[in-house]
Design an enzyme around this catalytic site. Structure first.
Site, mmCIF file in Angstrom:
data_model
loop_
_atom_site.group_PDB
_atom_site.id
_atom_site.type_symbol
_atom_site.label_atom_id
_atom_site.label_comp_id
_atom_site.label_asym_id
_atom_site.label_seq_id
_atom_site.Cartn_x
_atom_site.Cartn_y
_atom_site.Cartn_z
ATOM 1 N N HIS A 62 0.861 -1.327 -0.018
ATOM 2 C CA HIS A 62 -0.068 0.137 0.018
ATOM 3 C C HIS A 62 0.880 1.178 -0.051
ATOM 4 C CE1 HIS A 62 -3.072 -2.672 2.196
ATOM 5 N NE2 HIS A 62 -3.254 -2.871 0.757
ATOM 6 N N TYR A 132 0.284 1.711 13.355
ATOM 7 C CA TYR A 132 0.876 2.716 12.639
ATOM 8 C C TYR A 132 0.815 4.193 13.170
ATOM 9 C CZ TYR A 132 -0.517 -0.755 8.702
ATOM 10 O OH TYR A 132 -0.599 -1.835 8.119
#
Length: 185
Positions: A62, A132
């Site tokens: 991604h 994240y």
């Protein structure tokens, strides 16, 4: 805290000390001032994400092409993952190369990923959780994926029983993304 440049420009491996005792472990995993001092990135957190994956789940590759650069700081808070940074910048010396780092709570390791690089991981244990920190918000119209099984990238997922989302399985190859102009400039 130790910050090491990886073989891919714009990716760093960060190692934080882990303090263990009979209660469990404690560790830090983000120090904005030290990151800025060592990398030049002023990492202002705008969003935090977390995912939990079953054994063999692959997430990625991604990346974002949003106007506001999206740097990522990734760590594993339970279980174990093999985290990949993929150079998807056509003008880079390491274009199409990847590097991997094993992340788990007990090794105190995090990966800092600069805007313009692809990110993926495979869960090496049942219930692996990664967290994240992001420097920009999710922008659905500017988020892209490259097929994690792209032969041109040759990533060794170290597992033959993979679970991959339809979105990632159906994603274009890096060559196709290059042709349609959807890689970082």
């Amino acid at each position: 805290m130790e910050i090491e440049r990886s073989e891919i420009s714009g990716a760093w491996v960060i190692k934080f000390p882990v303090f263990a005792d009979d209660r469990g472990i404690f560790r830090e995993w983000f120090k904005r001032d030290e990151i800025k001092s060592e990398t030049g990135i002023d990492f202002e957190v705008r969003q935090a994400n977390q995912s939990t994956s079953k054994l063999g789940v692959v997430r990625g590759i991604h990346y974002s092409l949003a106007d506001m650069p999206q740097h990522k700081l990734v760590t594993c808070t339970s279980g174990r993952v093999l985290d990949f940074v993929v150079d998807i910048r056509p003008n880079s010396k390491t274009f199409r190369k990847s590097m991997s780092v094993e992340l788990m709570p007990t090794n105190g390791t995090a990966v800092l990923i600069e805007h313009g690089l692809g990110h993926a991981f495979i869960s090496l244990e049942e219930g692996s959780t990664i967290s994240y920190l992001l420097t920009s918000n999710y922008a659905p119209n500017e988020e892209y994926a490259i097929n994690p099984l792209d032969k041109e990238l040759g990533i060794d997922w170290q597992n033959t029983n993979l679970t991959i989302s339809d979105k990632d399985k159906l994603a274009f190859s890096i060559g196709e993304m290059l042709q349609i102009g959807k890689l970082p400039k």
